[in-house]
Scaffold this active site. Structure first.
Site, PDB file in Angstrom:
ATOM      1  N   THR A 176       0.843  -1.204   0.000  1.00  0.00           N
ATOM      2  CA  THR A 176       0.000   0.000   0.000  1.00  0.00           C
ATOM      3  C   THR A 176       0.875   1.251   0.000  1.00  0.00           C
ATOM      4  O   THR A 176       0.365   2.358   0.182  1.00  0.00           O
ATOM      5  CB  THR A 176      -0.904   0.057   1.258  1.00  0.00           C
ATOM      6  OG1 THR A 176      -0.072  -0.083   2.410  1.00  0.00           O
ATOM      7  CG2 THR A 176      -1.974  -1.006   1.247  1.00  0.00           C
ATOM      8  N   SER A 177       2.195   1.083  -0.187  1.00  0.00           N
ATOM      9  CA  SER A 177       3.098   2.245  -0.035  1.00  0.00           C
ATOM     10  C   SER A 177       3.311   2.976  -1.349  1.00  0.00           C
ATOM     11  O   SER A 177       2.676   4.000  -1.591  1.00  0.00           O
ATOM     12  CB  SER A 177       4.414   1.812   0.601  1.00  0.00           C
ATOM     13  OG  SER A 177       4.187   1.549   1.971  1.00  0.00           O
ATOM     14  N   ARG A 178       4.201   2.486  -2.175  1.00  0.00           N
ATOM     15  CA  ARG A 178       4.407   3.080  -3.498  1.00  0.00           C
ATOM     16  C   ARG A 178       4.722   1.957  -4.477  1.00  0.00           C
ATOM     17  O   ARG A 178       5.471   1.031  -4.153  1.00  0.00           O
ATOM     18  CB  ARG A 178       5.552   4.100  -3.491  1.00  0.00           C
ATOM     19  CG  ARG A 178       5.205   5.442  -2.861  1.00  0.00           C
ATOM     20  CD  ARG A 178       4.165   6.232  -3.651  1.00  0.00           C
ATOM     21  NE  ARG A 178       3.830   7.501  -3.027  1.00  0.00           N
ATOM     22  CZ  ARG A 178       2.821   7.695  -2.177  1.00  0.00           C
ATOM     23  NH1 ARG A 178       2.028   6.691  -1.847  1.00  0.00           N
ATOM     24  NH2 ARG A 178       2.586   8.887  -1.673  1.00  0.00           N
ATOM     25  N   GLU A 206       1.300   3.769 -12.173  1.00  0.00           N
ATOM     26  CA  GLU A 206      -0.070   4.241 -11.942  1.00  0.00           C
ATOM     27  C   GLU A 206      -0.297   5.683 -12.386  1.00  0.00           C
ATOM     28  O   GLU A 206      -1.441   6.104 -12.568  1.00  0.00           O
ATOM     29  CB  GLU A 206      -0.450   4.104 -10.461  1.00  0.00           C
ATOM     30  CG  GLU A 206       0.278   5.081  -9.537  1.00  0.00           C
ATOM     31  CD  GLU A 206      -0.208   4.975  -8.086  1.00  0.00           C
ATOM     32  OE1 GLU A 206      -0.199   3.871  -7.528  1.00  0.00           O
ATOM     33  OE2 GLU A 206      -0.589   6.025  -7.526  1.00  0.00           O
ATOM     34  N   HIS A 227      -5.281   2.974  -5.324  1.00  0.00           N
ATOM     35  CA  HIS A 227      -4.662   3.944  -4.406  1.00  0.00           C
ATOM     36  C   HIS A 227      -5.734   4.579  -3.497  1.00  0.00           C
ATOM     37  O   HIS A 227      -5.932   5.792  -3.511  1.00  0.00           O
ATOM     38  CB  HIS A 227      -3.907   5.027  -5.208  1.00  0.00           C
ATOM     39  CG  HIS A 227      -2.813   5.686  -4.414  1.00  0.00           C
ATOM     40  ND1 HIS A 227      -1.594   6.006  -4.945  1.00  0.00           N
ATOM     41  CD2 HIS A 227      -2.759   6.082  -3.115  1.00  0.00           C
ATOM     42  CE1 HIS A 227      -0.838   6.579  -4.032  1.00  0.00           C
ATOM     43  NE2 HIS A 227      -1.524   6.632  -2.909  1.00  0.00           N
ATOM     44  N   ASP A 281      -2.313  -1.709  -3.638  1.00  0.00           N
ATOM     45  CA  ASP A 281      -3.109  -0.476  -3.673  1.00  0.00           C
ATOM     46  C   ASP A 281      -2.388   0.572  -4.504  1.00  0.00           C
ATOM     47  O   ASP A 281      -2.931   1.652  -4.741  1.00  0.00           O
ATOM     48  CB  ASP A 281      -3.334   0.044  -2.248  1.00  0.00           C
ATOM     49  CG  ASP A 281      -4.272   1.245  -2.219  1.00  0.00           C
ATOM     50  OD1 ASP A 281      -5.367   1.148  -2.816  1.00  0.00           O
ATOM     51  OD2 ASP A 281      -3.903   2.285  -1.635  1.00  0.00           O
TER      52      ASP A 281
HETATM   53  P1  NAI Z   1       6.638   6.945   7.931  1.00  0.00           P
HETATM   54  O1  NAI Z   1       7.591   7.992   7.486  1.00  0.00           O
HETATM   55  O2  NAI Z   1       5.898   7.150   9.207  1.00  0.00           O
HETATM   56  O3  NAI Z   1       7.437   5.550   8.066  1.00  0.00           O
HETATM   57  C1  NAI Z   1       8.326   5.082   7.097  1.00  0.00           C
HETATM   58  C2  NAI Z   1       9.330   4.167   7.796  1.00  0.00           C
HETATM   59  O4  NAI Z   1      10.166   3.628   6.784  1.00  0.00           O
HETATM   60  C3  NAI Z   1      10.230   4.914   8.792  1.00  0.00           C
HETATM   61  O5  NAI Z   1      10.171   4.263  10.049  1.00  0.00           O
HETATM   62  C4  NAI Z   1      11.618   4.830   8.164  1.00  0.00           C
HETATM   63  O6  NAI Z   1      12.661   4.689   9.134  1.00  0.00           O
HETATM   64  C5  NAI Z   1      11.500   3.577   7.310  1.00  0.00           C
HETATM   65  N1  NAI Z   1      12.438   3.550   6.194  1.00  0.00           N
HETATM   66  C6  NAI Z   1      12.721   4.535   5.310  1.00  0.00           C
HETATM   67  N2  NAI Z   1      13.629   4.111   4.403  1.00  0.00           N
HETATM   68  C7  NAI Z   1      13.920   2.826   4.729  1.00  0.00           C
HETATM   69  C8  NAI Z   1      14.777   1.852   4.166  1.00  0.00           C
HETATM   70  N3  NAI Z   1      15.546   2.111   3.097  1.00  0.00           N
HETATM   71  N4  NAI Z   1      14.824   0.636   4.754  1.00  0.00           N
HETATM   72  C9  NAI Z   1      14.077   0.379   5.861  1.00  0.00           C
HETATM   73  N5  NAI Z   1      13.245   1.258   6.427  1.00  0.00           N
HETATM   74  C10 NAI Z   1      13.172   2.467   5.874  1.00  0.00           C
HETATM   75  O7  NAI Z   1       5.654   6.697   6.727  1.00  0.00           O
HETATM   76  P2  NAI Z   1       4.186   6.065   6.775  1.00  0.00           P
HETATM   77  O8  NAI Z   1       3.203   7.086   7.201  1.00  0.00           O
HETATM   78  O9  NAI Z   1       4.239   4.775   7.520  1.00  0.00           O
HETATM   79  O10 NAI Z   1       3.919   5.792   5.239  1.00  0.00           O
HETATM   80  C11 NAI Z   1       4.766   4.922   4.491  1.00  0.00           C
HETATM   81  C12 NAI Z   1       4.514   5.169   3.016  1.00  0.00           C
HETATM   82  O11 NAI Z   1       3.183   4.765   2.690  1.00  0.00           O
HETATM   83  C13 NAI Z   1       4.542   6.652   2.600  1.00  0.00           C
HETATM   84  O12 NAI Z   1       5.853   7.081   2.328  1.00  0.00           O
HETATM   85  C14 NAI Z   1       3.688   6.675   1.367  1.00  0.00           C
HETATM   86  O13 NAI Z   1       4.512   6.450   0.243  1.00  0.00           O
HETATM   87  C15 NAI Z   1       2.753   5.480   1.562  1.00  0.00           C
HETATM   88  N6  NAI Z   1       1.357   5.884   1.768  1.00  0.00           N
HETATM   89  C16 NAI Z   1       0.396   5.359   0.947  1.00  0.00           C
HETATM   90  C17 NAI Z   1      -0.928   5.706   1.109  1.00  0.00           C
HETATM   91  C18 NAI Z   1      -2.013   5.133   0.252  1.00  0.00           C
HETATM   92  O14 NAI Z   1      -3.129   5.679   0.227  1.00  0.00           O
HETATM   93  N7  NAI Z   1      -1.792   4.048  -0.460  1.00  0.00           N
HETATM   94  C19 NAI Z   1      -1.328   6.686   2.147  1.00  0.00           C
HETATM   95  C20 NAI Z   1      -0.242   7.103   2.997  1.00  0.00           C
HETATM   96  C21 NAI Z   1       1.047   6.719   2.807  1.00  0.00           C
END
Ligand code: NAI
Length: 335
Positions: free
Chosen positions: A229-231, A260, A292, A255
């Protein structure tokens, strides 16, 4: 402040209006930001964008020329914005870092549930009055190992749900949280090798692009369930398609999709030429794709609007946006 909001969906308008309370002079347009549509930013102070807007260096250069000083994205992810370029033109960038992690986590688990219990197939069959259940066998989540990659806001929220289901939750993060007792810290290699279900919760960065490729997939359990669900570009989608064909991946819940942009958020049913790779993925019964929508709850939408308007409020008062600062060089101390 004068701002133009790009890629606005009709359902967003009420949330933005409630958050804004007519404080800022905001123009809402449904077009995505691009070089062509950047002209709508003329005379404004800020542009407010979403994940599939084009906020590349070229567009930023044009926005700077048009007098834009602020870019606020209505998302947590900032991978669609060339933040270095924004910094070069002294344009400040803000995101919405924490709006409703539960919304995203719940959707990721919903994908996992629906795939496991074959809900889409069951519902389709039931609608045709076919109530045979021979092909609907799933498994208990309780006792299974769930590997979470990324333990920020959404990863931790997903961990809480899986823990509540009785799963063995393991996780990998560059900055593993120190205040959790429900997730066992493991290496990425161990996570791949041990997990029945793998769920991705990291941002898209140069380090995470194509994290899940053939090499990674080869080290996973046969029949693994993969949820993203991330990217989209966290997966090398061509390798994922091959792993689906070979049976390495047993279930795939997406998602987000690597390609996309220009596709998701719009109705392409009548396109004569459709995305070949996505079409290939969706031919499998064990693949579930949603457009998404993980963020799409009433609570999340209101919070996104509230925080976006708050970012404008703070910028207008020449104050720092705090944790929402997404400038290439964190400007919290500068303002
Ligand atoms: P966040 O910033 O709270 O957490 C991301 C985590 O990833 C952090 O703990 C960080 O230390 C870790 N991280 C970063 N680079 C890393 C790597 N190379 N290896 C291991 N860990 C690493 O972000 P959150 O809120 O959890 O969201 C994550 C992603 O979800 C967002 O960046 C966004 O792309 C995606 N997202 C998707 C949505 C959707 O509707 N499908 C909605 C909201 C976010």
């Amino acid at each position: 402040m004068k701002a133009v909001v790009y890629s606005v969906k009709p359902f967003e308008k009420k949330f933005l209006a409630k958050a804004n309370q007519k404080k800022h002079d905001i123009t809402l347009i449904s077009n995505p930001l691009s070089l062509e549509t950047s002209i709508y930013a003329e005379g404004k102070d800020a542009v407010i964008v979403f994940t599939n807007d084009d906020v590349s260096a070229e567009v930023i250069k044009r926005l700077a020329y048009l007098g834009i000083r602020f870019i606020a994205t209505r998302s947590a992810g900032t991978d669609h914005i060339d933040r270095e370029a924004a910094g070069q033109y002294e344009i400040k960038v803000a995101n919405v870092p924490h709006y409703s992690p539960q919304a995203i986590a719940e959707h990721s688990v919903a994908l996992a549930f629906a795939l496991n219990r074959k809900l889409i197939k069951a519902d389709k069959n039931s609608h045709h009055f076919n109530f045979k259940n021979d092909e609907l066998i799933g498994f208990n989540f309780s006792g299974k190992t769930v590997g979470l990659i990324g333990l920020g806001n959404t990863g931790l929220a997903a961990a809480a749900i899986y823990h509540g289901l009785g799963c063995n939750v393991i996780g990998y993060d560059l900055n593993f949280p120190t205040d959790t007792s429900i997730i066992k810290q493991v290496s990425l290699e161990d996570l791949y090798a041990l997990s029945n279900i793998i769920s991705l919760h990291v941002p898209l960065t140069p380090a995470t692009k194509h994290l899940i490729d053939k090499d990674a997939l080869d080290t996973m359990k046969d029949g693994v369930m993969l949820i993203n669900t991330s990217r989209g570009a966290l997966l090398k989608t061509t390798d994922v398609a091959a792993a689906l064909q070979s049976g390495k991946i047993g279930y795939l819940g997406l998602d987000v999709y690597e390609f996309e942009k220009g596709l998701f958020f719009e109705d392409h049913e009548n396109d004569t030429v459709k995305d070949i790779l996505l079409t290939e993925l969706m031919q499998y019964d064990n693949v579930l794709v949603t457009p998404h929508q993980a963020y799409l709850t009433e609570e999340a939408l209101q919070e996104i609007s509230n925080q976006t308007i708050k970012n404008l409020d703070l910028w207008q008062q020449n104050k720092c946006v705090g944790k929402a600062c997404a400038c290439a060089k964190n400007c919290q101390t500068v303002l």
